[in-house]
Design a protein around this motif. Structure first.
Motif, PDB file in Angstrom:
ATOM      1  N   THR A  45      -4.430  -5.442   8.182  1.00 66.89           N
ATOM      2  CA  THR A  45      -3.977  -5.163   6.819  1.00 66.89           C
ATOM      3  C   THR A  45      -2.807  -4.192   6.880  1.00 66.89           C
ATOM      4  O   THR A  45      -2.813  -3.261   7.677  1.00 66.89           O
ATOM      5  CB  THR A  45      -5.113  -4.536   5.981  1.00 66.89           C
ATOM      6  OG1 THR A  45      -6.265  -5.366   6.060  1.00 66.89           O
ATOM      7  CG2 THR A  45      -4.711  -4.378   4.530  1.00 66.89           C
ATOM      8  N   TYR A  47      -0.722  -1.544   4.487  1.00 66.57           N
ATOM      9  CA  TYR A  47      -0.723  -0.789   3.229  1.00 66.57           C
ATOM     10  C   TYR A  47       0.697  -0.296   2.971  1.00 66.57           C
ATOM     11  O   TYR A  47       1.329   0.270   3.857  1.00 66.57           O
ATOM     12  CB  TYR A  47      -1.692   0.393   3.306  1.00 66.57           C
ATOM     13  CG  TYR A  47      -3.117  -0.049   3.540  1.00 66.57           C
ATOM     14  CD1 TYR A  47      -3.924  -0.411   2.470  1.00 66.57           C
ATOM     15  CD2 TYR A  47      -3.643  -0.114   4.822  1.00 66.57           C
ATOM     16  CE1 TYR A  47      -5.227  -0.832   2.679  1.00 66.57           C
ATOM     17  CE2 TYR A  47      -4.943  -0.530   5.038  1.00 66.57           C
ATOM     18  CZ  TYR A  47      -5.732  -0.880   3.959  1.00 66.57           C
ATOM     19  OH  TYR A  47      -7.024  -1.302   4.173  1.00 66.57           O
ATOM     20  N   ARG A  49       3.288   1.915   0.444  1.00 69.92           N
ATOM     21  CA  ARG A  49       3.486   2.918  -0.616  1.00 69.92           C
ATOM     22  C   ARG A  49       4.976   2.939  -0.955  1.00 69.92           C
ATOM     23  O   ARG A  49       5.816   3.150  -0.092  1.00 69.92           O
ATOM     24  CB  ARG A  49       3.024   4.283  -0.155  1.00 69.92           C
ATOM     25  CG  ARG A  49       3.391   5.388  -1.147  1.00 69.92           C
ATOM     26  CD  ARG A  49       2.728   6.681  -0.842  1.00 69.92           C
ATOM     27  NE  ARG A  49       1.344   6.520  -1.291  1.00 69.92           N
ATOM     28  CZ  ARG A  49       0.358   7.291  -0.902  1.00 69.92           C
ATOM     29  NH1 ARG A  49       0.566   8.246  -0.051  1.00 69.92           N
ATOM     30  NH2 ARG A  49      -0.858   7.099  -1.350  1.00 69.92           N
ATOM     31  N   LYS A  50       5.283   2.721  -2.223  1.00 67.05           N
ATOM     32  CA  LYS A  50       6.674   2.671  -2.690  1.00 67.05           C
ATOM     33  C   LYS A  50       6.951   3.932  -3.506  1.00 67.05           C
ATOM     34  O   LYS A  50       6.211   4.264  -4.430  1.00 67.05           O
ATOM     35  CB  LYS A  50       6.866   1.422  -3.561  1.00 67.05           C
ATOM     36  CG  LYS A  50       8.255   1.233  -4.098  1.00 67.05           C
ATOM     37  CD  LYS A  50       8.295  -0.057  -4.930  1.00 67.05           C
ATOM     38  CE  LYS A  50       9.591  -0.214  -5.667  1.00 67.05           C
ATOM     39  NZ  LYS A  50       9.601  -1.421  -6.513  1.00 67.05           N
ATOM     40  N   GLU A  62       1.956   2.217  -7.524  1.00 68.52           N
ATOM     41  CA  GLU A  62       0.608   1.957  -7.021  1.00 68.52           C
ATOM     42  C   GLU A  62       0.691   1.337  -5.628  1.00 68.52           C
ATOM     43  O   GLU A  62       1.523   0.456  -5.373  1.00 68.52           O
ATOM     44  CB  GLU A  62      -0.111   1.003  -7.974  1.00 68.52           C
ATOM     45  CG  GLU A  62      -1.550   0.770  -7.619  1.00 68.52           C
ATOM     46  CD  GLU A  62      -2.257  -0.098  -8.650  1.00 68.52           C
ATOM     47  OE1 GLU A  62      -3.168  -0.836  -8.238  1.00 68.52           O
ATOM     48  OE2 GLU A  62      -1.898  -0.041  -9.835  1.00 68.52           O
ATOM     49  N   ASP A  63      -0.174   1.806  -4.717  1.00 70.21           N
ATOM     50  CA  ASP A  63      -0.196   1.273  -3.355  1.00 70.21           C
ATOM     51  C   ASP A  63      -0.598  -0.197  -3.367  1.00 70.21           C
ATOM     52  O   ASP A  63      -1.384  -0.638  -4.202  1.00 70.21           O
ATOM     53  CB  ASP A  63      -1.177   2.055  -2.487  1.00 70.21           C
ATOM     54  CG  ASP A  63      -0.696   3.466  -2.206  1.00 70.21           C
ATOM     55  OD1 ASP A  63       0.415   3.809  -2.630  1.00 70.21           O
ATOM     56  OD2 ASP A  63      -1.445   4.225  -1.564  1.00 70.21           O
ATOM     57  N   GLU A  64      -0.048  -0.943  -2.406  1.00 70.30           N
ATOM     58  CA  GLU A  64      -0.355  -2.360  -2.292  1.00 70.30           C
ATOM     59  C   GLU A  64      -0.898  -2.632  -0.891  1.00 70.30           C
ATOM     60  O   GLU A  64      -0.425  -2.071   0.090  1.00 70.30           O
ATOM     61  CB  GLU A  64       0.910  -3.192  -2.535  1.00 70.30           C
ATOM     62  CG  GLU A  64       0.670  -4.661  -2.595  1.00 70.30           C
ATOM     63  CD  GLU A  64       1.917  -5.449  -2.985  1.00 70.30           C
ATOM     64  OE1 GLU A  64       1.872  -6.679  -2.847  1.00 70.30           O
ATOM     65  OE2 GLU A  64       2.908  -4.839  -3.409  1.00 70.30           O
ATOM     66  N   LEU A  66      -1.765  -5.714   1.859  1.00 70.32           N
ATOM     67  CA  LEU A  66      -1.502  -7.114   2.188  1.00 70.32           C
ATOM     68  C   LEU A  66      -2.271  -7.498   3.444  1.00 70.32           C
ATOM     69  O   LEU A  66      -2.243  -6.766   4.444  1.00 70.32           O
ATOM     70  CB  LEU A  66      -0.013  -7.347   2.459  1.00 70.32           C
ATOM     71  CG  LEU A  66       0.957  -7.100   1.318  1.00 70.32           C
ATOM     72  CD1 LEU A  66       2.378  -7.205   1.828  1.00 70.32           C
ATOM     73  CD2 LEU A  66       0.730  -8.108   0.214  1.00 70.32           C
ATOM     74  N   THR A 118       6.456 -11.901   1.786  1.00 71.58           N
ATOM     75  CA  THR A 118       6.203 -10.642   1.079  1.00 71.58           C
ATOM     76  C   THR A 118       6.692  -9.452   1.890  1.00 71.58           C
ATOM     77  O   THR A 118       7.359  -8.565   1.368  1.00 71.58           O
ATOM     78  CB  THR A 118       4.702 -10.488   0.781  1.00 71.58           C
ATOM     79  OG1 THR A 118       4.256 -11.640   0.088  1.00 71.58           O
ATOM     80  CG2 THR A 118       4.443  -9.275  -0.073  1.00 71.58           C
ATOM     81  N   LYS A 122      10.350  -9.029   0.307  1.00 70.71           N
ATOM     82  CA  LYS A 122      10.157  -8.068  -0.781  1.00 70.71           C
ATOM     83  C   LYS A 122      10.276  -6.619  -0.307  1.00 70.71           C
ATOM     84  O   LYS A 122      10.837  -5.777  -0.985  1.00 70.71           O
ATOM     85  CB  LYS A 122       8.788  -8.311  -1.413  1.00 70.71           C
ATOM     86  CG  LYS A 122       8.492  -7.463  -2.629  1.00 70.71           C
ATOM     87  CD  LYS A 122       7.146  -7.854  -3.228  1.00 70.71           C
ATOM     88  CE  LYS A 122       6.811  -6.990  -4.423  1.00 70.71           C
ATOM     89  NZ  LYS A 122       5.481  -7.331  -4.965  1.00 70.71           N
ATOM     90  N   TYR A 123       9.723  -6.328   0.881  1.00 68.35           N
ATOM     91  CA  TYR A 123       9.688  -4.938   1.358  1.00 68.35           C
ATOM     92  C   TYR A 123      10.589  -4.672   2.559  1.00 68.35           C
ATOM     93  O   TYR A 123      10.622  -3.567   3.060  1.00 68.35           O
ATOM     94  CB  TYR A 123       8.248  -4.557   1.718  1.00 68.35           C
ATOM     95  CG  TYR A 123       7.344  -4.539   0.512  1.00 68.35           C
ATOM     96  CD1 TYR A 123       7.516  -3.599  -0.491  1.00 68.35           C
ATOM     97  CD2 TYR A 123       6.325  -5.463   0.371  1.00 68.35           C
ATOM     98  CE1 TYR A 123       6.691  -3.583  -1.602  1.00 68.35           C
ATOM     99  CE2 TYR A 123       5.496  -5.457  -0.733  1.00 68.35           C
ATOM    100  CZ  TYR A 123       5.686  -4.511  -1.713  1.00 68.35           C
ATOM    101  OH  TYR A 123       4.874  -4.501  -2.809  1.00 68.35           O
TER     102      TYR A 123
END
Length: 159
Positions: A45, A47, A49-50, A62-64, A66, A118, A122-123
Motif C-alpha cells: 500500500t 499512502y 499526503r498532499k 485528506e490522506d489517500e 492506494l 494514479t 496524478k501524483y
C-alpha cells in the motif's frame, strides 16, 4: 507550492532456513546464526499526503491510500545473519539478539513501473528500485522441555 509525501508499506511473509552455532558456556552463551529466506508478498500500500502552501498559509488535504500490489514483486529472496548472547538458568534462558536482513534483488516490478495511472499520472510518483534491508534487536526468554519431563503436569480423569 504543492508537495506530495509518500509512504510505501510492503508486507512479506518470510520463510527462513538457517543454522545457528552456540558457543556453550556455563552461565553465558554467545551465538551466531546465518541463513537465507524466501518471502511472499502479503500486501503493498502507498499512502499519499498532499500539502499546498500559498498566500493564505499551508493546507493539508485528506490522506489517500492506494493498493500498489502490481508495482511490487510477489516474491523476495535474501540472506540474514546475527549475533546474540544468552544467560542460562537451570531450565530456562534469557537473551538478546541483533540481526540483519539483506534482499538480493529489487522488489520493484519494473514492467508496471509506468503503468499505474494514479501514481505516475496524478501524483508523479514512479517507483524506484527498492531493495529490502533491515536491522533488528530482539529480547527473548525460553523454557527447556527438560523442565516438562522433570515436573509433569497433573493428569485428570474424564468421568
Amino acid at each position: 507550492t504543492l508537495r506530495f509525501d509518500f509512504k510505501h508499506n510492503i508486507r512479506y511473509i518470510d520463510l527462513p532456513v538457517g543454522i545457528k552455532y552456540i558457543f556453550q558456556g556455563e552461565k553465558i552463551s554467545p551465538f551466531i546464526h546465518v541463513g537465507v529466506y524466501y518471502g511472499l508478498r502479503e500486501n503493498s500500500t502507498t499512502y499519499i499526503r498532499k500539502t499546498e502552501t500559498g498566500l493564505f498559509g499551508e493546507f493539508e488535504f485528506e490522506d489517500e491510500a492506494l493498493g500498489t500490489d502490481s508495482t511490487v514483486l510477489f516474491s523476495n529472496v535474501g540472506a540474514f545473519g546475527g549475533i546474540g548472547l544468552t544467560y542460562n538458568f537451570k531450565y530456562s534462558k534469557i537473551g538478546i539478539e541483533a540481526g540483519y536482513r539483506y534482499g538480493f534483488h529489487t522488489v520493484t516490478n519494473k514492467s508496471y513501473r509506468y503503468k499505474s495511472n494514479t501514481l505516475s499520472g496524478k501524483y508523479y510518483d514512479i517507483p524506484d528500485d527498492m531493495r529490502l534491508m533491515n536491522l533488528s534487536v530482539a529480547l527473548f526468554y525460553s523454557i527447556s522441555l527438560k523442565c516438562v519431563k522433570k515436573y509433569p503436569l497433573p493428569q485428570y480423569r474424564d468421568y
